[in-house]
Structures are given as structure tokens and as C-alpha cells.
Write an enzyme that holds these catalytic residues in place. Structure first.
Site, PDB file in Angstrom:
ATOM      1  N   GLY A  11     -14.541 -31.566   8.646  1.00  0.00           N
ATOM      2  CA  GLY A  11     -14.558 -30.765  10.099  1.00  0.00           C
ATOM      3  C   GLY A  11     -13.765 -31.892  10.663  1.00  0.00           C
ATOM      4  NE  ARG A  27      -3.927 -24.903   9.321  1.00  0.00           N
ATOM      5  CZ  ARG A  27      -3.960 -25.509  10.477  1.00  0.00           C
ATOM      6  NH1 ARG A  27      -3.150 -25.696  11.297  1.00  0.00           N
ATOM      7  NH2 ARG A  27      -5.088 -25.345  11.083  1.00  0.00           N
ATOM      8  CB  CYS A  41      11.054  -9.127   5.876  1.00  0.00           C
ATOM      9  SG  CYS A  41      12.675  -9.449   4.946  1.00  0.00           S
ATOM     10  CD  GLU A  42       5.052 -10.759   8.589  1.00  0.00           C
ATOM     11  OE1 GLU A  42       4.256 -11.043   9.344  1.00  0.00           O
ATOM     12  OE2 GLU A  42       4.969 -10.489   7.524  1.00  0.00           O
TER      13      GLU A  42
END
Ligand code: LLP
Length: 443
Positions: free
Chosen positions: A251, A333, A365-366
Site C-alpha cells: 500500500g 489506470r 476506439c473510445e
């Protein structure tokens, strides 16, 4: 407006050109093609040593494991093993990678909220050191499998300390409302310890918890130790068990933007080791062997990604888009967690004047925005763009959306480079496809 390249380890600028691990990244791009993941061995080894030293200076019995989910390649697992790290593996695939790297299986911890029976059996066959049990069902299954194999599985139990760390919701894992582990609150964790410690096929040695990822504040680490120490005192008293091992998970954060202030590993080590020693002393209990499992903080800064710039499109009065030859498939991400990154044009890395703001997009394609806004030095088609701090959860989370082959991974070491993962080919993309005979067109 210019970013602080010097805040990213392993980097350097010579005659305006970006170097990483002593290698001219524009040359790397030419030699290996783009998109390209580049891992600097020196930075990787330094990060391993920083974590080991920070904890070993403050605690006698400590073992650091790399959370393989952040980055698994055989070469990387080999390097971290060489640095004395064990491996946190979360699947048969990650176990296998460690074994291929020649890592010591007794220093591997198998994780997962749903480990299948065959996976548990495989772990025992391979001699995986410790299984981190996540539920009573899993404990019972493992107990049966181990007895069937006439062996005993060494286990620790994953508990949730009920700590809400301030990080993205998808990567918070230690709070009460989570699929992971067994909650301390309400007594479930204590109960499972009672049950597991009696199972004949299991050698119960301690506890595990992991509270989330990219946690910038040290306080949640301190609070978790206190809560788990309370549980330790309770189960020792109630069941007469011995807590030989305590695994405090990972973490620890990395720098994704150069303006970010970051506490050093020492701060986290001091908070964890200090609190644990204090709590165990107060309870009159011996100190357990301490394990930690950093992923991102060890491999994140050791990696950058190189792209080739394509179309630069100005929408007057709105913004200018710079396209690069990767995106969502090699770095999901930003789309998943609103993650921020910084980049430079590798050939003009120290240009500070005349920078303009751009949005960096991938070629899927976005709308796969990689960086929402970054000041760049006049990006032109064909330029190489370097994105920093991509060593963790980029290659390991890469996919083949739009049938883009996954990039190669190159290891650099004092200016020399070696391929450690070959670039996928378009044949690879269809290697497992099968055309049913009845659909094959006759010619
Ligand atoms: N141990 C356990 C049991 C974990 O679940 C994780 C991460 C770690 C250790 C390592 O955590 P780190 O030191 O890397 O923060 N894909 C997300 C991160 C998911 C983290 C999952 N567990 C991301 O890209 O931000």
C-alpha cells in the site's frame, strides 16, 4: 509548468534528451519499437534495498515480499529474489512465474479471495511457503487437500482491520465492507482463528491484512497495527495460539506527479514497527516475524513507457489533443482510477520555454485519455513521448482491446538494454482461436 524530471528516479537529461537507466530512450524506442515498457534495474534494486533497510533497521525479523500483481515478469521476479525478497503471488500464473525465475517457493505467499481447490493443491505440490487463508470455506478446503496429500499447509489468516484509507474506492481493501478477509469487528476474525488453529491439515502461524494501495498518509498503517495487535492479544488469550507471523500487506505510495510530496519508506517503517513493538510489549507478547508486501512502491518508479506521437489535433478555443500509439490497453489506470501521469517529449526533455498544454490520448476506439492535461514541448508526429512511473499495474494489467498486441518490456542497466518480454505479434493475438470445421470456407 515544466515537470520536475529529477523527481523520478533513474532519469537524466543529456543535451536535451531523456535518459533512463543510463540509456537514451529515443534510441530504445528506435531499437525496440513503441509502445515500450522500460524497467531500470538499478532503480528496481535500489527500491528493494530501501524497503529492506527501512524495516530491517527497526525490526529484527522481517521479510519483504514483492506483490507480483504489480509487475510479473520472470526477469523481475529473478531480480527481486536476488535482492532477498520473497513473492506475494495471487494465482497459479504468478506462482509459476516465480518458479520459472528460480525463486524460493518457501518464500512465496499465496493470496486470493477465491482460491480454487486445484490451485491450493498445486501450491502444496510446488511447496509454496504460506497460504493466506481468506475464508472459512477456503480453510476447510485446504485442510482437506493437505490431509489428502499427507502434509500440513502453513497458513496465516487474512483479517480486515476496518480501516478506511484515503485512496480510490476500487483499491481500498481493509474496511469492513469488503470482499477480502475476515472482519475483526463483530468477532468473525477471532472465531476463524479458533477454528483454523484446530484443523489437522493446517499449521496456523499468524495473521495478514492489507488496507489498500497508494496510501499517502502513515496514520492508517498505525491504526491497523493497533487493531490487529488487539486481535492478537485476544486470540492468544482465548485459544492459547501462538502468533509467529504477521503480514502487514503493501500500500505504500509512489510519485505520479512531480509536485506530489511523498513520505519516505522510513516513515512507514517507523510507524509500523514502532507501533507493533509498543503494542506487543504492552500486551506482554513476543514479537512476531514481520512480513510486508509492497508492490507499486518497489516496481512503480522503476518503469517508464515510451510511445510514438501521432496526430496532433487542435480544436480552436477548446484544447489540443496529442495521440500516442498506445493507451487503454497498455495503461488502463487513468480510465479505471482517474490516475494521473506526467510525460515529456523525450528529445526535448529539458525545454522549459514555450511549453503548451495538451491532452494526451491513446489510439483505441473510445475516448482513452492517458493524461488530461500536461505541458509539452511542441509535440510532433514521430516524436517519442515518455510517461513516468508506469512500472506498477501497467504491464500487469495490459490487455488486447482492439486487438493491439501487448508491448515489449525492456530492462535497462547502466546504459545497456535487454528484452525481458517480447512484443506480442498479431499471430499471438489469434494463437488460441479455433475455427469450427463446419465454418471453414471451402475454396
Ligand atoms: N498485498 C495484497 C494482499 C494486495 O492485495 C496488494 C494489492 C498488495 C499487497 C500490493 O499493494 P501495493 O503495495 O502495490 O499498493 N490495480 C490497482 C492496485 C490494486 C492493488 C491490489 N492489491 C492500481 O493500479 O492502482
Amino acid at each position: 509548468m515544466a515537470i520536475r524530471i529529477d523527481r523520478y528516479p533513474g532519469t537524466g537529461v543529456k543535451r536535451g534528451k531523456l535518459y533512463f537507466g543510463g540509456a537514451d530512450v529515443t534510441k530504445l524506442a528506435k531499437e525496440y519499437g513503441t509502445p515500450l515498457y522500460v524497467i531500470d534495474e538499478t532503480t528496481l534494486r535500489n527500491r528493494c534495498r530501501e524497503y529492506r533497510t527501512a524495516f530491517e533497521q527497526r525490526y529484527d525479523n522481517v521479510t519483504v515480499l514483492l506483490a507480483c500483481k504489480a509487475l510479473t515478469t520472470i526477469a523481475v521476479s529473478g531480480i527481486v529474489s536476488d535482492e532477498g525478497f520473497g513473492l506475494d503471488v495471487a494465482s497459479t500464473g504468478e506462482m509459476y512465474g516465480g518458479i520459472k525465475a528460480g525463486a524460493d517457493t518457501s518464500m512465496m505467499f499465496l493470496h486470493g479471495s477465491y482460491k480454487k481447490e486445484e490451485e491450493l493443491a498445486q501450491a502444496l505440490k510446488w511447496g509454496i511457503g504460506t497460504v493466506v487463508v481468506d475464508s472459512l470455506l477456503e480453510a476447510k478446503t485446504l485442510d482437506r487437500v493437505a490431509r489428502g496429500m499427507k502434509t500440513k499447509a502453513r497458513v496465516i489468516i487474512r483479517v480486515t482491520p476496518g480501516v478506511e484509507a484515503h485512496t480510490h474506492e476500487m483499491i481500498q481493501t481493509g474496511k469492513l465492507d469488503t470482499k477480502f478477509g475476515v472482519p475483526i469487528e463483530g468477532g468473525a476474525a477471532s472465531e476463524i482463528v479458533g477454528a483454523v488453529s484446530k484443523m489437522k491439515g493446517l499449521d496456523f502461524t499468524g495473521l495478514h491484512y492489507h488496507i489498500g494501495s497508494q496510501i499517502l498518509d502513515v496514520e492508517p498503517f498505525r491504526v491497523s497495527v493497533r487493531r490487529v495487535a488487539g486481535l492478537i492479544a485476544e486470540v492468544v488469550e482465548k485459544y492459547g495460539v501462538e502468533i509467529r507471523d504477521l503480514d502487514v500487506g503493501g500500500g505504500y505510495p509512489v510519485r505520479y506527479t512531480s509536485k506530489q510530496a511523498l513520505p519516505a519508506p522510513d516513515k512507514f517503517a517507523a510507524a509500523i514497527c514502532g507501533t507493533l513493538k509498543k503494542e506487543m510489549k504492552a500486551a506482554g507478547l513476543p514479537l512476531p516475524h514481520l512480513y510486508l508486501e509492497p508492490g507499486r512502491s518497489v516496481v512503480g518508479p522503476a518503469g517508464i513507457t515510451l510511445y510514438t506521437v501521432g496526430p496532433v489535433k487542435e480544436i480552436p478555443g477548446v484544447r489540443t489533443y496529442v495521440s500516442v500509439d498506445g493507451g487503454l490497453s497498455d495503461n488502463p489506470r487513468p480510465a479505471l482510477y482517474d490516475a494521473e501521469y506526467e510525460a515529456v517529449i523525450a528529445g526535448r526533455a529539458d525545454t522549459k520555454r514555450g511549453l503548451k498544454k495538451y491532452r494526451v490520448s491513446g489510439r483505441h476506439c473510445e475516448t482513452d485519455t492517458l493524461i488530461k492535461e500536461i505541458a509539452l514541448a511542441d509535440p510532433k508526429p514521430g516524436d517519442i513521448m515518455a510517461v513516468f512511473s508506469t512500472g506498477a499495474y501497467n504491464y500487469s494489467m495490459a490487455g488486447n482491446y482492439n486487438k493491439f498486441p501487448r508491448p515489449a518490456v525492456v530492462l535497462v542497466n547502466n546504459g545497456k538494454s535487454d528484452i525481458i518480454v517480447e512484443r506480442e505479434t498479431i499471430e499471438d493475438l489469434y494463437a488460441k482461436d479455433v475455427m469450427p470445421k463446419r465454418l471453414v470456407k471451402k475454396v
